[in-house]
Design an enzyme around this catalytic site. Structure first.
Site, mmCIF file in Angstrom:
data_model
loop_
_atom_site.group_PDB
_atom_site.id
_atom_site.type_symbol
_atom_site.label_atom_id
_atom_site.label_comp_id
_atom_site.label_asym_id
_atom_site.label_seq_id
_atom_site.Cartn_x
_atom_site.Cartn_y
_atom_site.Cartn_z
ATOM 1 N N GLU A 1 1.042 5.406 1.095
ATOM 2 C CA GLU A 1 0.425 6.380 1.989
ATOM 3 C C GLU A 1 -0.431 7.328 1.172
ATOM 4 O OE1 GLU A 1 3.097 8.237 4.797
ATOM 5 O OE2 GLU A 1 4.058 6.308 5.119
ATOM 6 N N CYS B 1 9.525 4.716 3.068
ATOM 7 C CA CYS B 1 9.929 3.373 2.608
ATOM 8 C C CYS B 1 11.079 3.331 1.610
ATOM 9 C CB CYS B 1 8.721 2.669 1.998
ATOM 10 S SG CYS B 1 7.492 2.246 3.238
ATOM 11 N N LEU C 1 0.842 -1.214 0.000
ATOM 12 C CA LEU C 1 0.000 0.000 0.000
ATOM 13 C C LEU C 1 0.868 1.251 0.000
ATOM 14 C CD1 LEU C 1 0.058 1.383 3.058
ATOM 15 C CD2 LEU C 1 -1.485 -0.482 3.587
#
Ligand SMILES: NC(=O)c1ccc[n+]([C@@H]2O[C@H](COP(=O)([O-])OP(=O)(O)OC[C@H]3O[C@@H](n4cnc5c(N)ncnc54)[C@H](O)[C@@H]3O)[C@@H](O)[C@H]2O)c1
Ligand SMILES: O=c1ccn([C@@H]2O[C@H](COP(=O)(O)OP(=O)(O)O[C@H]3O[C@H](CO)[C@@H](O)[C@H](O)[C@H]3O)[C@@H](O)[C@H]2O)c(=O)[nH]1
Length: 434
Positions: A163, A272, A161
């Protein structure tokens, strides 16, 4: 199924609320009492589109009761499957820091010692190959005094996923990767994901835990490198006075390249890409391989903020200047400042003697933890008043609507790092790669 989800941040809260919505009984476990209280009050502890509504539908006094939160690991005992959604930050040398995972696995293992029937633990956090088997499983076995494959199972299920679109991404995944080293853990993982897979018609990739771990790093490395490649190409385009966006539109028509993630500019940030690319480079180098392309992806990304400031410096003297920075978050749709390219842009401006007035629609509070000595404006229009230049760092839609606001600048030089501003008469406009 009955699920416990350890760690209730971006990933843990999102998947807990979504699994509750898919019909599972879910309990979120977090060490942060405020987070637990907020969820039990029927609210989301983080800013994510659609998450407040989902949490309210299943937690709190008005909810279905399928979502609860607690600080007590004992809640695991009333569940069948536990997801570990704890942070995996980086050490100073870029390598993965597994200490939070180790602490969580220790508490979980101690708790599982009390469980009489089978339990499956699924690692959701991003961890380098071997971590699930060598570190997490070893801790679980030692603390629970049970045997993997006999008393409990372990799986690895990476999360993809983004953000800002976390709920939509989780509920409509491109793929679901289920890594497991034994059949019962794999069967449990299937039982958890079956409702999602049926609803989203998503392909399921079944594999072992080490491959599942690597798929996550390969995914993020590929996307980060793709952006760095288009930034490298974009920098070449700029030198030739060619519009990199026109080039990207054309190459994106080739299915093998695809139109996504071809937006060149000031580069990637966020929680990330930086840490994950660094972690896989460090893990590879530990086993004797230096990945040149991944190192180059980082190098290109690190250079883009300086290129943006250099471009402004070509038009304005930065020593003693007041510069507007439009956008602070690492991308639009979030208030997250982690690894935002706004940080090196602002630090470089300050190094060169400029003062900064910044504006972001939602990230100002978070920005204060990362940036010193800047003035915050309450709108883009106010940020532009009397400044000697402006740079665009985040692709917020509202910047595209700016027009006569530029007339208030003392010197109307605008350098756009995100292809967000419309060119107009009366300003000197420079795109970073166009
Ligand atoms: N954020 C994303 O978009 C995203 C997407 C895919 C994968 N991931 C990965 O998922 C993992 C989690 O990331 P995140 O962004 O959700 O982290 P986060 O920092 O938002 O949330 C982690 C939560 O864990 C809690 N916590 C810390 N120690 C704990 C403990 N011992 N017991 C219980 N709770 C504890 C914290 O209080 C926090 O609420 C990371 O490995 C990350 O790389 C993140
Ligand atoms: O064409 C593009 C696309 C993105 N970006 C930048 O890349 C960064 C990351 O964007 P995005 O991928 O949308 O956000 P994240 O929330 O960081 O999501 C990434 O990182 C997550 C955590 O691992 C993964 O789960 C997701 O699949 C992966 O897309 C941001 O700074 C964007 O501005 C660009 O510069 N150009």
């Amino acid at each position: 199924m009955r699920l416990s989800i350890i760690g209730s941040g971006y990933v843990g809260t999102t998947i807990a609320a979504c699994f509750a919505d898919l019909g599972h009984e879910v309990v979120n476990i977090d060490i942060d009492e405020d987070i637990v209280e907020i969820i039990n009050d029927g609210r989301a502890p983080i800013h994510e589109t659609g998450l407040d509504e989902l949490v309210a539908a299943h937690a709190g006094s008005e909810g279905t009761g399928r979502l609860q939160a607690t600080t007590d690991y004992e809640a695991v005992l009333d569940t069948d499957v536990t997801f570990l959604c704890l942070p995996t930050p980086q050490n100073d040398d870029g390598s993965i820091d597994l200490s939070i995972m180790e602490a969580g696995a220790t508490q979980l293992g101690e708790t599982l010692a009390e469980k009489s029937d089978w339990h499956t633990v699924i690692v959701k956090s991003t961890v380098v190959p071997g971590s699930t088997e060598d570190t997490i499983t070893s801790i679980l076995e030692a603390e629970s005094e049970k045997t993997v494959g006999e008393d409990f199972g372990v799986g690895m299920n990476p999360e993809f996923l983004r953000e800002g679109t976390a709920v939509d991404d989780f509920l409509a995944p491109d793929k679901v990767v289920l890594g497991a080293d034994d059949d019962r853990a794999l069967a449990d993982a299937h039982d958890v994901f079956d409702p999602l897979v049926a609803q989203a018609d998503a392909p399921v990739v079944e594999t072992d835990t080490r491959t599942a771990e690597m798929i996550k790093y390969a995914n993020n490395s590929f996307l980060a490198a793709k952006i760095s490649l288009i930034n490298d190409i974009g920098n070449v385009c700029k030198e030739f006075d060619i519009d990199a966006y026109e080039v990207a539109d054309a190459i994106g028509l080739d299915d093998r390249i695809s139109e996504q993630f071809l937006r060149s500019g000031v580069g990637w940030g966020g929680s990330c890409f930086g840490k994950d690319v660094a972690a896989i480079i460090a893990a590879a180098s530990e086993v004797g391989y230096e990945p040149p392309l991944l190192n180059a992806a980082v190098e290109v990304n690190d250079r883009q903020p300086h290129r943006l400031v250099d471009l402004l410096a070509d038009h304005s003297t930065l020593e003693g200047a007041q510069i507007a920075v439009l956008g602070l978050a690492f991308k639009s749709g979030t208030d997250d400042m982690r690894n935002s390219q706004a940080i090196p842009v602002i630090q470089r401006l300050q190094e060169l003697g400029a003062s900064v007035t910044a504006y972001d629609p939602v990230a100002e509070d978070n920005a204060k933890a990362y940036l010193d000595d800047i003035t915050y404006a309450d709108s883009a229009a106010n940020a532009l008043v009397d400044v000697d230049g402006a740079v665009v760092v985040t692709d917020w839609d509202e910047f595209a609507a700016l027009d006569e606001e530029f007339d208030a600048m003392a010197s109307p030089v605008v350098v756009d790092g995100r292809r967000t501003i419309e060119r107009r008469d009366g300003i000197t406009y420079e795109g970073l790669t166009w």
